[in-house]
Write an enzyme that holds these catalytic residues in place. Structure first.
Site, PDB file in Angstrom:
ATOM      1  N   ARG A  23      17.348 -65.986 -60.402  1.00  0.00           N
ATOM      2  CA  ARG A  23      16.483 -64.772 -60.985  1.00  0.00           C
ATOM      3  C   ARG A  23      17.679 -63.548 -61.435  1.00  0.00           C
ATOM      4  NH1 ARG A  23      15.039 -62.232 -55.527  1.00  0.00           N
ATOM      5  NH2 ARG A  23      17.105 -63.324 -55.278  1.00  0.00           N
ATOM      6  N   ASP A  43      27.119 -38.623 -58.733  1.00  0.00           N
ATOM      7  CA  ASP A  43      27.205 -40.150 -59.648  1.00  0.00           C
ATOM      8  C   ASP A  43      26.768 -39.882 -60.917  1.00  0.00           C
ATOM      9  OD1 ASP A  43      27.785 -40.732 -56.933  1.00  0.00           O
ATOM     10  OD2 ASP A  43      26.170 -42.263 -57.349  1.00  0.00           O
ATOM     11  N   HIS A  57      40.408 -37.376 -69.275  1.00  0.00           N
ATOM     12  CA  HIS A  57      39.863 -35.875 -68.672  1.00  0.00           C
ATOM     13  C   HIS A  57      40.386 -35.992 -67.391  1.00  0.00           C
ATOM     14  CE1 HIS A  57      36.256 -36.856 -71.691  1.00  0.00           C
ATOM     15  NE2 HIS A  57      37.126 -36.268 -72.205  1.00  0.00           N
ATOM     16  N   LYS A  66      37.535 -40.772 -58.436  1.00  0.00           N
ATOM     17  CA  LYS A  66      36.466 -41.790 -59.301  1.00  0.00           C
ATOM     18  C   LYS A  66      36.396 -43.310 -58.531  1.00  0.00           C
ATOM     19  CE  LYS A  66      36.688 -38.562 -63.097  1.00  0.00           C
ATOM     20  NZ  LYS A  66      37.141 -38.641 -64.812  1.00  0.00           N
ATOM     21  N   TYR A 126      30.120 -43.875 -62.776  1.00  0.00           N
ATOM     22  CA  TYR A 126      31.085 -43.122 -62.290  1.00  0.00           C
ATOM     23  C   TYR A 126      30.517 -42.736 -60.638  1.00  0.00           C
ATOM     24  CZ  TYR A 126      32.776 -41.856 -66.980  1.00  0.00           C
ATOM     25  OH  TYR A 126      33.000 -41.921 -68.158  1.00  0.00           O
ATOM     26  N   GLU A 137      38.038 -28.273 -66.780  1.00  0.00           N
ATOM     27  CA  GLU A 137      38.150 -29.550 -67.074  1.00  0.00           C
ATOM     28  C   GLU A 137      39.145 -29.560 -68.441  1.00  0.00           C
ATOM     29  OE1 GLU A 137      35.497 -33.248 -67.689  1.00  0.00           O
ATOM     30  OE2 GLU A 137      35.406 -32.047 -69.547  1.00  0.00           O
ATOM     31  N   ASP A 162      37.719 -34.348 -77.351  1.00  0.00           N
ATOM     32  CA  ASP A 162      38.708 -35.409 -77.031  1.00  0.00           C
ATOM     33  C   ASP A 162      39.693 -35.378 -78.527  1.00  0.00           C
ATOM     34  OD1 ASP A 162      37.521 -35.840 -74.883  1.00  0.00           O
ATOM     35  OD2 ASP A 162      36.570 -37.812 -75.398  1.00  0.00           O
TER      36      ASP A 162
END
Length: 175
Positions: A23, A43, A57, A66, A126, A137, A162
């Site tokens: 399956r 999450d 990051h 993480k 994540y 951040e 970025d």
């Protein structure tokens, strides 16, 4: 599940079993009794096209551990040690991860993280120990010469954020 320690202290592979039959397959991703010290509360998933590079990051105020799992495709994943008192500050660990692999990559708080999508598309799941705080951040330049990261591509697709990542020298002043 089994923990495999890597050459930079704190980084780990969380080896899992993949159960397969006609399956399809089933893969365990997380068990609280395996990663006891972390309280994963948030999450998220990202979907990327080939050659998209996300990162590097790091959350400065609300530091995040993480657990990285690829659910579709393959990535070249990178974690850079930004723990000021670490013997491996400024060093990185990289590895390829695909949805076919029997492991997830655990990255403790204090590391910058990024990846590049190697397949036509990829989806990365994540599990994090803190919420994302866009105000604190920071982005470490993916191509900072002092890091000497051996990315598998030369011209990645990048977000505006970025494209203007900080050098390790400048980011260290904010840690």
């Amino acid at each position: 599940m089994k923990i495999i320690k890597l050459k930079i202290s704190g980084l780990k592979l969380i080896k899992t079993k993949i159960y397969k039959d006609k399956r399809g397959s089933l893969k365990e991703v997380f068990k609280k009794n395996i990663i006891k010290k972390e309280n994963f509360i948030f999450d998220l998933m990202s979907k990327s096209k080939k050659n998209t590079l996300r990162g590097l990051h790091i959350q400065l105020k609300k530091k995040q551990a993480k657990l990285i799992t690829v659910t579709e495709g393959s990535i070249y994943d990178v974690a850079v040690d930004l723990r000021l008192k670490s013997k491996t500050f400024g060093k990185y660990m990289s590895l390829k991860i695909s949805h076919k692999d029997d492991f997830s990559f655990f990255i403790p708080a204090g590391f910058a993280h990024g990846f590049v999508c190697l397949s036509k598309t990829c989806t990365v799941y994540y599990r994090t120990s803190n919420y994302r705080d866009a105000k604190t951040e920071k982005t470490l330049a993916w191509d900072d010469k002092s890091l000497n990261i051996k990315w598998p591509i030369k011209k990645p697709l990048l977000s505006k954020k970025d494209k203007i990542g900080m050098s390790l020298v400048n980011l260290k002043k904010e840690l």
